[in-house]
Scaffold this motif. Structure first.
Motif, PDB file in Angstrom:
ATOM      1  N   CYS A  21       0.841  -1.191   0.000  1.00 32.80           N
ATOM      2  CA  CYS A  21       0.000   0.000   0.000  1.00 32.80           C
ATOM      3  C   CYS A  21       0.882   1.249   0.000  1.00 32.80           C
ATOM      4  CB  CYS A  21      -0.922   0.000   1.217  1.00 32.80           C
ATOM      5  SG  CYS A  21      -1.934   1.495   1.377  1.00 32.80           S
ATOM      6  N   PRO A  34      -5.454  -4.752  -3.496  1.00 34.61           N
ATOM      7  CA  PRO A  34      -5.181  -3.362  -3.841  1.00 34.61           C
ATOM      8  C   PRO A  34      -6.397  -2.687  -4.474  1.00 34.61           C
ATOM      9  CG  PRO A  34      -4.251  -4.809  -5.491  1.00 34.61           C
ATOM     10  CD  PRO A  34      -4.816  -5.696  -4.411  1.00 34.61           C
ATOM     11  N   ALA A  56      -3.566   1.411  -3.228  1.00 35.00           N
ATOM     12  CA  ALA A  56      -3.791   1.563  -1.797  1.00 35.00           C
ATOM     13  C   ALA A  56      -4.684   0.432  -1.311  1.00 35.00           C
ATOM     14  CB  ALA A  56      -4.451   2.906  -1.496  1.00 35.00           C
ATOM     15  N   CYS A  57      -4.512   0.071  -0.049  1.00 33.23           N
ATOM     16  CA  CYS A  57      -5.412  -0.925   0.524  1.00 33.23           C
ATOM     17  C   CYS A  57      -6.790  -0.276   0.704  1.00 33.23           C
ATOM     18  CB  CYS A  57      -4.869  -1.455   1.850  1.00 33.23           C
ATOM     19  SG  CYS A  57      -4.812  -0.247   3.195  1.00 33.23           S
ATOM     20  N   CYS A  60      -7.045   2.256   3.697  1.00 37.85           N
ATOM     21  CA  CYS A  60      -6.490   3.591   3.451  1.00 37.85           C
ATOM     22  C   CYS A  60      -7.361   4.375   2.477  1.00 37.85           C
ATOM     23  CB  CYS A  60      -5.063   3.494   2.928  1.00 37.85           C
ATOM     24  SG  CYS A  60      -3.859   3.086   4.214  1.00 37.85           S
TER      25      CYS A  60
END
Length: 131
Positions: A21, A34, A56-57, A60
């Motif tokens: 991430c 992701p 990004a995860c 997040c």
């Protein structure tokens, strides 16, 4: 220059980020897939270009929402996550160059420039990881 399809852009971002991430550094896998995160949010005029996308995860991406990239970076640093300040600077600079080449993006330009100025104020001299 035609854009790659979104899944290919996401795969490219995951590879470029070493399978982690962009914000919190968690490794992607079956339990942490992701997602595409627009560094300059779409709500602020950010384009769906590879230059404006990072992997990004979900955590997040969801918690960031429409916060500015520098505001979210500061929150990540407060949380002690291994976010790389220089990496955000590189993404913003790359996007600024792409906007300069391609034109348009009237809403994104002033927002992007403001983020670059704000980031310059917190950028460490060596661009190292903080946290």
């Amino acid at each position: 220059m035609p854009q790659l399809p979104r899944p290919a852009r996401l795969d490219g971002a995951v590879t470029a980020q070493g399978g982690r991430c962009f914000w919190c550094g968690r490794a992607f896998g079956p339990l942490v897939p992701p997602t595409v995160d627009h560094v300059v949010p779409r709500a602020r005029g950010g384009p769906s270009w590879a230059e404006n996308e990072v992997a990004a995860c979900h955590r997040c991406n969801a918690q960031r929402g429409h916060r500015s990239p520098v505001e979210w970076l500061e929150e990540c640093l407060r949380r002690g996550w291994p976010v790389e300040v220089a990496a955000l600077d590189r993404v913003l600079e790359r996007l600024d160059a792409a906007v300069g080449e391609r034109g348009g993006q009237r809403r994104a330009r002033p927002y992007l420039r403001g983020q670059l100025r704000r980031l310059a104020g917190i950028m460490p001299e060596d661009g190292s990881r903080q946290g």
